[in-house]
Design a protein around this motif. Structure first.
Motif, PDB file in Angstrom:
ATOM      1  N   ILE A  59      85.289  56.895  14.553  1.00  0.00           N
ATOM      2  CA  ILE A  59      85.975  57.580  13.439  1.00  0.00           C
ATOM      3  C   ILE A  59      86.940  58.144  15.140  1.00  0.00           C
ATOM      4  CG2 ILE A  59      86.948  59.893  12.335  1.00  0.00           C
ATOM      5  CD1 ILE A  59      84.241  59.396  10.855  1.00  0.00           C
ATOM      6  N   GLY A  60      88.071  57.773  15.439  1.00  0.00           N
ATOM      7  CA  GLY A  60      88.593  58.302  16.914  1.00  0.00           C
ATOM      8  C   GLY A  60      87.964  57.175  17.809  1.00  0.00           C
ATOM      9  N   CYS A  61      88.150  56.087  17.330  1.00  0.00           N
ATOM     10  CA  CYS A  61      87.999  55.412  18.251  1.00  0.00           C
ATOM     11  C   CYS A  61      88.208  54.958  19.587  1.00  0.00           C
ATOM     12  CB  CYS A  61      88.101  53.419  17.865  1.00  0.00           C
ATOM     13  SG  CYS A  61      89.204  52.929  17.643  1.00  0.00           S
ATOM     14  N   PRO A 109      94.045  58.457  10.257  1.00  0.00           N
ATOM     15  CA  PRO A 109      93.528  59.884  10.961  1.00  0.00           C
ATOM     16  C   PRO A 109      92.577  60.248  10.323  1.00  0.00           C
ATOM     17  CG  PRO A 109      95.505  61.056   9.478  1.00  0.00           C
ATOM     18  CD  PRO A 109      95.628  59.332   9.672  1.00  0.00           C
ATOM     19  N   ALA A 110      91.317  61.450  10.542  1.00  0.00           N
ATOM     20  CA  ALA A 110      89.904  61.347  10.365  1.00  0.00           C
ATOM     21  C   ALA A 110      90.446  62.112   8.795  1.00  0.00           C
ATOM     22  CB  ALA A 110      88.990  62.241  11.096  1.00  0.00           C
ATOM     23  N   GLU A 111      91.186  62.542   8.700  1.00  0.00           N
ATOM     24  CA  GLU A 111      91.629  63.965   7.558  1.00  0.00           C
ATOM     25  C   GLU A 111      91.924  62.537   5.937  1.00  0.00           C
ATOM     26  OE1 GLU A 111      92.776  64.090  10.536  1.00  0.00           O
ATOM     27  OE2 GLU A 111      92.904  65.823  11.291  1.00  0.00           O
ATOM     28  N   ASN A 112      92.411  61.363   6.755  1.00  0.00           N
ATOM     29  CA  ASN A 112      92.440  60.470   5.658  1.00  0.00           C
ATOM     30  C   ASN A 112      91.442  59.157   4.842  1.00  0.00           C
ATOM     31  OD1 ASN A 112      94.194  59.224   3.491  1.00  0.00           O
ATOM     32  ND2 ASN A 112      94.965  57.764   5.151  1.00  0.00           N
ATOM     33  N   LEU A 118      77.950  60.625  31.210  1.00  0.00           N
ATOM     34  CA  LEU A 118      77.338  60.364  30.199  1.00  0.00           C
ATOM     35  C   LEU A 118      77.621  59.920  29.371  1.00  0.00           C
ATOM     36  CD1 LEU A 118      79.829  64.050  29.542  1.00  0.00           C
ATOM     37  CD2 LEU A 118      76.938  63.550  30.504  1.00  0.00           C
ATOM     38  N   ARG A 119      78.010  58.309  28.829  1.00  0.00           N
ATOM     39  CA  ARG A 119      78.559  57.873  28.253  1.00  0.00           C
ATOM     40  C   ARG A 119      77.461  56.861  27.332  1.00  0.00           C
ATOM     41  NH1 ARG A 119      82.771  56.544  24.890  1.00  0.00           N
ATOM     42  NH2 ARG A 119      84.176  56.891  26.414  1.00  0.00           N
ATOM     43  N   LYS A 120      76.690  56.543  28.963  1.00  0.00           N
ATOM     44  CA  LYS A 120      75.115  56.162  28.554  1.00  0.00           C
ATOM     45  C   LYS A 120      73.985  56.569  27.510  1.00  0.00           C
ATOM     46  CE  LYS A 120      72.854  57.683  32.119  1.00  0.00           C
ATOM     47  NZ  LYS A 120      72.307  58.628  33.353  1.00  0.00           N
ATOM     48  N   VAL A 180      88.553  53.371  13.259  1.00  0.00           N
ATOM     49  CA  VAL A 180      89.893  54.510  12.696  1.00  0.00           C
ATOM     50  C   VAL A 180      90.107  55.156  13.825  1.00  0.00           C
ATOM     51  CG1 VAL A 180      89.143  54.303  10.506  1.00  0.00           C
ATOM     52  CG2 VAL A 180      88.929  56.516  11.750  1.00  0.00           C
ATOM     53  N   ASP A 181      92.080  55.623  13.845  1.00  0.00           N
ATOM     54  CA  ASP A 181      92.064  56.462  14.993  1.00  0.00           C
ATOM     55  C   ASP A 181      93.331  57.050  13.957  1.00  0.00           C
ATOM     56  OD1 ASP A 181      91.373  57.176  17.605  1.00  0.00           O
ATOM     57  OD2 ASP A 181      93.174  57.721  17.589  1.00  0.00           O
ATOM     58  N   LEU A 182      93.546  58.229  14.827  1.00  0.00           N
ATOM     59  CA  LEU A 182      94.840  58.629  14.137  1.00  0.00           C
ATOM     60  C   LEU A 182      96.496  58.233  15.316  1.00  0.00           C
ATOM     61  CD1 LEU A 182      96.820  61.239  13.678  1.00  0.00           C
ATOM     62  CD2 LEU A 182      95.857  62.326  16.040  1.00  0.00           C
ATOM     63  N   ALA A 217      81.666  59.727  15.800  1.00  0.00           N
ATOM     64  CA  ALA A 217      82.630  59.691  16.340  1.00  0.00           C
ATOM     65  C   ALA A 217      82.581  60.435  17.343  1.00  0.00           C
ATOM     66  CB  ALA A 217      83.494  61.176  15.513  1.00  0.00           C
ATOM     67  N   SER A 218      82.864  60.119  18.557  1.00  0.00           N
ATOM     68  CA  SER A 218      82.395  60.371  19.895  1.00  0.00           C
ATOM     69  C   SER A 218      83.379  61.764  20.667  1.00  0.00           C
ATOM     70  CB  SER A 218      82.570  59.279  20.884  1.00  0.00           C
ATOM     71  OG  SER A 218      81.092  58.037  19.999  1.00  0.00           O
ATOM     72  N   PHE A 219      82.957  62.386  21.463  1.00  0.00           N
ATOM     73  CA  PHE A 219      83.850  62.470  22.731  1.00  0.00           C
ATOM     74  C   PHE A 219      84.893  63.484  21.591  1.00  0.00           C
ATOM     75  CE2 PHE A 219      80.826  59.762  24.818  1.00  0.00           C
ATOM     76  CZ  PHE A 219      79.943  60.651  25.398  1.00  0.00           C
ATOM     77  N   GLY A 220      84.761  64.226  21.180  1.00  0.00           N
ATOM     78  CA  GLY A 220      86.159  65.328  20.899  1.00  0.00           C
ATOM     79  C   GLY A 220      86.138  65.760  19.513  1.00  0.00           C
ATOM     80  N   ILE A 266      96.427  55.367  30.033  1.00  0.00           N
ATOM     81  CA  ILE A 266      95.767  55.777  30.473  1.00  0.00           C
ATOM     82  C   ILE A 266      94.226  56.176  30.891  1.00  0.00           C
ATOM     83  CG2 ILE A 266      97.883  56.323  32.531  1.00  0.00           C
ATOM     84  CD1 ILE A 266      97.418  59.490  31.549  1.00  0.00           C
ATOM     85  N   TYR A 267      93.842  56.252  29.444  1.00  0.00           N
ATOM     86  CA  TYR A 267      92.146  56.812  29.050  1.00  0.00           C
ATOM     87  C   TYR A 267      91.367  56.382  29.665  1.00  0.00           C
ATOM     88  CZ  TYR A 267      88.523  58.647  25.475  1.00  0.00           C
ATOM     89  OH  TYR A 267      88.429  58.841  25.477  1.00  0.00           O
ATOM     90  N   ASP A 268      91.610  54.692  29.642  1.00  0.00           N
ATOM     91  CA  ASP A 268      90.188  53.897  30.517  1.00  0.00           C
ATOM     92  C   ASP A 268      90.276  54.608  31.861  1.00  0.00           C
ATOM     93  OD1 ASP A 268      89.472  53.114  28.305  1.00  0.00           O
ATOM     94  OD2 ASP A 268      90.144  51.038  28.327  1.00  0.00           O
TER      95      ASP A 268
HETATM   96  C1  LIG Z   1      89.053  61.779  23.462  1.00  0.00           C
HETATM   97  S1  LIG Z   1      89.001  60.944  22.705  1.00  0.00           S
HETATM   98  C2  LIG Z   1      87.859  59.537  22.188  1.00  0.00           C
HETATM   99  C3  LIG Z   1      88.064  58.532  21.905  1.00  0.00           C
HETATM  100  C4  LIG Z   1      86.349  57.514  22.193  1.00  0.00           C
HETATM  101  N1  LIG Z   1      86.142  58.631  20.422  1.00  0.00           N
HETATM  102  C5  LIG Z   1      85.794  57.582  23.188  1.00  0.00           C
HETATM  103  O1  LIG Z   1      84.105  58.125  22.747  1.00  0.00           O
HETATM  104  O2  LIG Z   1      86.086  57.731  23.970  1.00  0.00           O
HETATM  105  C6  LIG Z   1      89.463  61.665  21.040  1.00  0.00           C
HETATM  106  C7  LIG Z   1      90.297  60.597  20.347  1.00  0.00           C
HETATM  107  O3  LIG Z   1      90.085  60.758  19.309  1.00  0.00           O
HETATM  108  C8  LIG Z   1      91.917  60.283  18.063  1.00  0.00           C
HETATM  109  N2  LIG Z   1      92.084  61.704  17.223  1.00  0.00           N
HETATM  110  C9  LIG Z   1      92.617  62.976  17.919  1.00  0.00           C
HETATM  111  N3  LIG Z   1      92.479  63.396  16.426  1.00  0.00           N
HETATM  112  C10 LIG Z   1      92.170  62.835  15.001  1.00  0.00           C
HETATM  113  C11 LIG Z   1      92.380  62.484  13.899  1.00  0.00           C
HETATM  114  N4  LIG Z   1      92.979  63.782  13.227  1.00  0.00           N
HETATM  115  N5  LIG Z   1      91.464  61.523  13.070  1.00  0.00           N
HETATM  116  C12 LIG Z   1      91.504  60.458  14.073  1.00  0.00           C
HETATM  117  N6  LIG Z   1      91.439  60.448  15.144  1.00  0.00           N
HETATM  118  C13 LIG Z   1      91.217  61.347  15.768  1.00  0.00           C
HETATM  119  C14 LIG Z   1      92.733  60.577  19.235  1.00  0.00           C
HETATM  120  O4  LIG Z   1      93.610  59.518  19.193  1.00  0.00           O
HETATM  121  C15 LIG Z   1      91.129  59.976  20.480  1.00  0.00           C
HETATM  122  O5  LIG Z   1      91.647  58.396  20.930  1.00  0.00           O
END
Ligand SMILES: C[S@@+](CC[C@H](N)C(=O)[O-])C[C@H]1O[C@@H](n2cnc3c(N)ncnc32)[C@H](O)[C@@H]1O
Length: 264
Positions: free
Chosen positions: A53-55, A98-101, A32-34, A74-76, A114-117, A20-22
């Motif tokens: 990272i966290g795509c 995960p980003a930790e790896n 905001l993304r622009k 990459v994404d968790l 790595a965008s948005f949180g 449901i994310y999109d």
């Molecule tokens: C708010 S979404 C942002 C997604 C994308 N970057 C965007 O701009 O729409 C956060 C993303 O970070 C990923 N994420 C959360 N913790 C993570 C981690 N430790 N390593 C990699 N990805 C992670 C989530 O699975 C999710 O896809």
């Protein structure tokens, strides 16, 4: 909670969110993304190899790929990676980790973002910056949009009794809310100053920008809820102040441009 079990909890949350994310981010993408993409394109050039990272579902990777960059995503969350792979027709490298790896990569990238949180969800931010340092080429940039610790709008929203994140930001962390329900997945809130410390000495901050600071935060859905003329007015103010001190310190999120310190 142990870092490893927190990662598993977070993974489950993002896996469930993927389908449901999109839909939930549609109006956010338009407003905001622009700005985030504008900074990515100012920082990176066509032809560069980038690690996202966290795509998530691959929204930005798709745009950065058409801009001419070579993407590794990459994404968790496995479900997020699957959605991204569908969006890009499999035409990139996709890694479910995960980003930790990220030290699993044995090559170096021209840059990363790595965008948005995403950085807010990383369980070991200091370790993360150390690993990122190893997989970026000399002088490489890392652009992150990070939920801020100090957002002036929280105080205004509290005063007029509109729900906001003041309590969580004061605490420095909180559970992520989806559809009004508090999950067990957690995020930490970071000021640019704290991030500079966490990333040091591997990275220095070159620039940062508020996102947004004049427009209301994304969870209030201003693109849909504000009258058109008011939205346009605030958007104009946003374009003037988002990169100026002190406004750039107090946005809901901050876009931070880090650069690799070569001598570490
Ligand atoms: C708010 S979404 C942002 C997604 C994308 N970057 C965007 O701009 O729409 C956060 C993303 O970070 C990923 N994420 C959360 N913790 C993570 C981690 N430790 N390593 C990699 N990805 C992670 C989530 O699975 C999710 O896809």
């Amino acid at each position: 909670m142990q870092k490893q079990s927190q990662l598993l909890v977070n993974k489950e949350f993002w896996d469930n969110y993927a389908s449901i994310y999109d839909g939930k981010k549609a109006s956010f993408d338009r407003y905001l993304r622009k700005r985030n993409l504008e900074i990515l394109m100012q920082t990176f050039s066509p032809g560069q190899s980038l690690l996202e990272i966290g795509c998530g579902t691959g929204t930005e990777a798709m745009i950065m790929q058409s801009y001419g960059c070579k993407l590794t995503l990459v994404d968790l969350s496995y479900e997020m990676v699957k959605a991204a792979s569908r969006k890009l027709n499999g035409e990139a490298l996709f890694v479910n980790t995960p980003a930790e790896n990220i030290n699993c990569f044995k090559i170096q990238f021209d840059g990363a973002y790595a965008s948005f949180g995403v950085v807010n969800c990383v369980t070991d931010p200091e370790g993360f910056f150390g690993k990122l340092h190893r997989i970026l080429k000399p002088n490489g940039y890392f652009v992150a949009s990070v939920i801020n610790r100090w957002y002036w709008g929280d105080f205004l929203l509290s005063a007029i009794r509109i729900p906001n994140y003041l309590k969580k930001r004061l605490k420095g962390k909180g559970n992520i809310i989806l559809n009004g329900v508090e999950s067990s997945a957690t995020a930490h809130f970071y000021s640019p100053r704290t991030l500079a410390k966490l990333a040091s000495p591997q990275f220095k901050i070159r620039k940062y920008y508020a996102l947004p600071v004049a427009l209301p935060p994304p969870y209030l859905n201003p693109a849909q809820k504000l009258p058109r003329r008011l939205f346009t007015l605030l958007d104009g103010i946003e374009s003037v102040v988002y990169n100026k001190f002190p406004f750039k310190l107090f946005g809901d999120q901050t876009i931070i441009v880090f650069q690799k310190n070569n001598i570490v």
